[in-house]
Design a protein around this motif. Structure first.
Motif, PDB file in Angstrom:
ATOM      1  N   CYS A  32      -4.731  -1.571  -4.036  1.00 17.44           N
ATOM      2  CA  CYS A  32      -5.097  -1.215  -5.341  1.00 17.44           C
ATOM      3  C   CYS A  32      -6.707  -0.111  -5.148  1.00 17.44           C
ATOM      4  O   CYS A  32      -6.865   0.497  -6.014  1.00 17.44           O
ATOM      5  CB  CYS A  32      -5.096  -2.038  -6.340  1.00 17.44           C
ATOM      6  N   ALA A  48       0.662  -1.214  -0.070  1.00 25.01           N
ATOM      7  CA  ALA A  48       0.086   0.129   0.164  1.00 25.01           C
ATOM      8  C   ALA A  48       0.823   1.334   0.108  1.00 25.01           C
ATOM      9  O   ALA A  48       0.568   2.312  -0.655  1.00 25.01           O
ATOM     10  CB  ALA A  48      -0.934  -0.128   1.157  1.00 25.01           C
ATOM     11  N   GLY A  52       1.191   4.114  -3.020  1.00 21.09           N
ATOM     12  CA  GLY A  52       0.809   5.669  -2.648  1.00 21.09           C
ATOM     13  C   GLY A  52      -0.462   5.814  -1.794  1.00 21.09           C
ATOM     14  O   GLY A  52      -0.852   6.763  -1.593  1.00 21.09           O
ATOM     15  N   VAL A  53      -0.900   4.636  -0.887  1.00 20.38           N
ATOM     16  CA  VAL A  53      -1.906   4.803  -0.198  1.00 20.38           C
ATOM     17  C   VAL A  53      -1.534   5.525   1.098  1.00 20.38           C
ATOM     18  O   VAL A  53      -0.378   5.261   1.875  1.00 20.38           O
ATOM     19  CB  VAL A  53      -2.423   3.422   0.591  1.00 20.38           C
ATOM     20  N   ARG A  54      -2.403   6.651   1.478  1.00 19.59           N
ATOM     21  CA  ARG A  54      -2.251   7.359   2.644  1.00 19.59           C
ATOM     22  C   ARG A  54      -2.448   6.617   3.927  1.00 19.59           C
ATOM     23  O   ARG A  54      -3.710   6.185   4.144  1.00 19.59           O
ATOM     24  CB  ARG A  54      -2.988   8.585   2.697  1.00 19.59           C
ATOM     25  N   GLN A  86      -6.366   3.011  -3.483  1.00 24.77           N
ATOM     26  CA  GLN A  86      -5.409   4.045  -4.169  1.00 24.77           C
ATOM     27  C   GLN A  86      -6.193   4.295  -5.580  1.00 24.77           C
ATOM     28  O   GLN A  86      -5.811   5.188  -6.355  1.00 24.77           O
ATOM     29  CB  GLN A  86      -4.030   3.816  -4.352  1.00 24.77           C
ATOM     30  N   ASP A  87      -6.801   3.514  -6.171  1.00 23.58           N
ATOM     31  CA  ASP A  87      -7.221   3.588  -7.524  1.00 23.58           C
ATOM     32  C   ASP A  87      -6.178   3.869  -8.334  1.00 23.58           C
ATOM     33  O   ASP A  87      -6.510   4.583  -9.474  1.00 23.58           O
ATOM     34  CB  ASP A  87      -8.343   4.715  -7.433  1.00 23.58           C
ATOM     35  N   VAL A  88      -5.540   2.641  -8.562  1.00 23.11           N
ATOM     36  CA  VAL A  88      -4.387   2.813  -9.687  1.00 23.11           C
ATOM     37  C   VAL A  88      -4.841   2.420 -10.997  1.00 23.11           C
ATOM     38  O   VAL A  88      -5.909   2.227 -11.169  1.00 23.11           O
ATOM     39  CB  VAL A  88      -3.287   1.660  -9.071  1.00 23.11           C
ATOM     40  N   THR A 123      -7.209   2.372   7.778  1.00 24.20           N
ATOM     41  CA  THR A 123      -6.710   1.643   6.654  1.00 24.20           C
ATOM     42  C   THR A 123      -5.701   0.388   7.157  1.00 24.20           C
ATOM     43  O   THR A 123      -5.738  -0.602   6.741  1.00 24.20           O
ATOM     44  CB  THR A 123      -5.929   2.290   5.577  1.00 24.20           C
TER      45      THR A 123
END
Length: 754
Positions: free
Chosen positions: A609, A465, A469-471, A612-614, A476
């Protein structure tokens, strides 16, 4: 109590002899650095705290033709600025090509010299060589330059110039994209600390001016403030301590070393006095190496006091590097009857750096306390170095252990009560006694959870994650940690189906509590995570739908894989095994691993994913890598099933005893000659034989002698490395990505006690 008073170096201002020492010529030491920190503000300009530091290194490389060490220059520049009003922190790190390349070569020596894991040093080197540095670290084509007329250090737009009566600094403020240029006027003399410290107490030359007045321009607006200036130079004594017994390998008669870290605090009190506090630590043994305090009077007179105590009060975890920094401190200086407390202006003041440390914490804050009976307050600057040092993968995994256990406690209570039931069902339950819930569900679940394990599934999820780039937030993190609950459910059921006796070095849950309780507790863990997802405040409705769909698909795949596993074990016979092998049973087993084991790692990759909506291409690369990682992990688990290592928390040869045709056992059948292969087949397919300890040991010895363990381990690692290359092309460099690769490269050790 020892007290040494320094002689002054002259009137306020920079004495010429100090400048000459700062810019020595042919006899340049291994390292020199120029360090300035302070703050500036203006009428229409909010306060900003800053640090700039230039490092110059003379890098010893391979010996030249005459045998002497060749030394080449290298340089690093750090800049950190914090907007006091918003807490926004920006930093810049420059590493020149010489230092970058030298450090990568030095990583090869760390296992022998510092006793660090070769898995770690080799993996860090390869990742940086293949994919580069991660922001804010960059490697520009330029480097630092020094001049003697006037004395100055320069790197592109950053510069420190030492004049007779002032220091001029210029740098780019990364917080707002503005140039900062100002004059620093010493308010007290520079002090040479080596003139007051006992021999060897500091380890290098150290010159300081603890209070300078700042006037200048930032972004075109006039600003003023205060600053602190240090200059240090010397050899490796500041960074390393020689060890007689280190656990590392001595070569060529040269000694081994332990790396050193430090906690440094510079304090400017409102009453005009200043203090410098130092606490140096051995990063391997965690022991204190030395301490000192220097008290500067209002006129700059310096007193040396060798003993302080430094007690961390609060720790902050970096969301980027997962390093735990003690950012709030209590310092006690007995010689002056002082107790001082440092509190950070903001926790996020980490600066990522190249190397085994990964980062340092360099930040401003406030200081309160007392000296004698007098209350004092002022501004402080704290520097924490070495908290990210990784000697082996256990050091890195250890960063997550406390957090994962804390999240598990938040998710699933050790004692089920009215409040927890109400949080699930939305209303008070008409239950008088919650004891049955605790005794039949929480107690067996926490029995298993408390046995440890590496928690590698949630760690894998958190790192992948990070990489996309997941914050990271507490909520989370809970989503990734819930995989530990699902995994625990699967372990309980697997042990029932396999009739296992041990799990993580202790009695299996069904053996201890009964099969009925074990099944019910495991079923609770299967259903409970749906409640976590449904109530997660950080997920959108669409994300909740996608995560619940993912959980369903993951569980279905895992149960299909378990069905394959049970089918082959239950219907195993010499004739059936021959038929299955002709039908490529080894490939089918890998498919079963993809379902049964890799569904978890592929699942957390897909969860990252979703959060983050990759892009579809990145998503596909993440899922493939997660699947390959899970399959590889299961192969290594099969290998370790034949381990005689005491770290293996299960019965050696358990797969063979249970009649499981694993990938490793099939490979052994292929590698053995016909007679020994037939004998192993007979042991595997005949319960009466494999249940005899002597015969079971014979089968274990056949597998070990076949070469299958080494063959399968190598295959698993090769597949993971190949998939990593494809994954890496889609994912930019980051601390999370670097450490994800370290975890994957150390797959064998990570497979113990899962």
């Amino acid at each position: 109590m020892e007290r040494i008073v320094a002689e002054k170096t002259g009137p306020p201002g920079l004495a010429a002899d100090m400048a000459r020492r700062m810019f020595s010529g042919d006899a340049d030491p291994f390292v020199r650095w120029w360090y300035i920190q302070g703050y500036f503000e203006g009428e229409d300009f909010g306060r900003r705290d800053f640090t700039i530091c230039f490092f110059s290194l003379r890098l010893a490389d391979d010996a030249g033709p005459s045998g002497e060490a060749i030394r080449s220059p290298g340089a690093m520049y750090l800049c950190s600025v914090v907007d006091a009003a918003t807490g926004v922190h920006h930093r810049e790190v420059r590493v020149d090509a010489s230092l970058h390349n030298w450090y990568l070569r030095q990583l090869d020596t760390f296992p022998d010299r510092l006793g660090v894991s070769r898995y770690v040093s080799d993996t860090i080197r390869r990742e940086i060589e293949e994919h580069g540095l991660y922001p804010p670290i960059n490697c520009p084509p330029t480097t630092m330059e020094t001049e003697k007329t006037p004395f100055s250090v320069t790197w592109d737009d950053a510069r420190i110039t030492f004049l007779d009566e002032e220091i001029i600094i210029t740098f780019h403020d990364p917080t707002h994209g503005e140039m900062m240029s100002c004059a620093l006027i010493p308010q007290v003399p520079f002090t040479d600390l080596s003139s007051i410290a006992p021999s060897g107490a500091i380890g290098m030359e150290y010159v300081t001016c603890p209070r300078l007045k700042l006037n200048g321009v930032a972004g075109g607006a006039p600003v003023s403030g205060e600053a602190w200036c240090d200059y240090q130079s010397g050899g490796t004594e500041w960074f390393l301590t020689e060890q007689e017994e280190t656990g590392c390998i001595e070569t060529d008669g040269r000694p081994c070393y332990h790396p050193l870290g430090w906690d440094w605090c510079g304090i400017q009190l409102d009453d005009g006095r200043c203090l410098m506090l130092m606490h140096r630590r051995n990063l391997r043994s965690k022991e204190t190496v030395s301490t000192f305090c220097i008290l500067f009077s209002e006129d700059g007179t310096a007193e040396w006091h060798p003993r302080i105590t430094a007690r961390p009060i609060r720790t902050w975890e970096s969301p980027r590097t997962h390093i735990h920094y003690p950012v709030k401190w209590e310092f006690a200086i007995p010689a002056i009857d002082a107790i001082l407390h440092f509190s950070p202006a903001t926790d996020q003041q980490e600066i990522e750096i190249i190397g085994m440390d990964g980062g340092l914490w360099e930040g401003s804050g406030s200081v309160t306390g007392k000296i004698g009976e007098e209350g004092v307050s002022g501004r402080g600057q704290l520097e924490l170095c070495g908290y990210g040092f990784i000697a082996d993968v256990a050091d890195f995994v250890g960063r997550f252990e406390g957090k994962i256990n804390e999240r598990l406690e938040q998710l699933f209570p050790r004692e089920i009560d009215e409040a927890w039931c109400a949080s699930l069902f939305g209303e008070t339950q008409p239950i008088l006694d919650y004891t049955p819930f605790t005794e039949t569900i929480s107690r067996p679940v926490w029995d298993l959870l408390s046995r440890g394990g590496k928690h590698w599934r949630p760690i894998f999820g958190i790192l992948i994650a990070d990489a996309v780039g997941v914050r990271s937030t507490e909520e989370t993190e809970k989503l990734f940690v819930m995989t530990e609950l699902l995994h625990s459910a699967a372990l309980i059921i697997d042990d029932i189906e396999d009739e296992s006796l041990l799990r993580r070095g202790d009695t299996t849950i069904h053996q201890r509590y009964g099969t009925d309780i074990a099944i019910n507790a495991a079923s609770t863990l299967y259903f409970f995570p749906q409640s976590i997802v449904s109530s997660c405040p950080d997920l959108t409705p669409d994300q909740k739908h996608d995560v619940l769909r993912l959980m369903t698909n993951t569980s279905l795949r895992a149960h299909l894989g378990q069905g394959q596993d049970i089918y082959w074990s239950r219907n195993l016979s010499p004739a059936a095994l021959t038929t299955w092998r002709e039908g490529h049973l080894d490939e089918q087993i890998l498919q079963m691993y993809a379902y049964k084991t890799a569904s978890a790692t592929e699942g957390v990759a897909e969860l990252a994913c979703i959060l983050q909506d990759v892009t579809p291409e990145t998503r596909a690369a993440c899922l493939r890598f997660g699947r390959t990682m899970g399959i590889g992990f299961q192969i290594i688990d099969d290998v370790l099933n034949f381990s005689g290592d005491e770290k293996w928390g299960k019965v050696a040869g358990e797969d063979l005893r249970n009649g499981k045709p694993t990938y490793v056992i099939l490979r052994a059948l292929d590698l053995l000659d016909r007679d020994r292969s037939d004998r192993l087949t007979a042991i595997l397919c005949t319960p009466e034989l494999r249940m005899q300890d002597v015969v079971l040991q014979e089968g274990i010895d056949l597998v070990r002698a076949s070469g299958a363990l080494e063959d399968c381990s190598g295959e698993a690692i090769r597949h993971i490395e190949a998939e990593w290359a494809a994954f890496s092309r889609r994912i930019p460099p980051s601390p999370g990505k670097l450490m994800l690769r370290v975890i994957c490269a150390n797959l064998v050790n990570m497979a113990y006690e899962v």
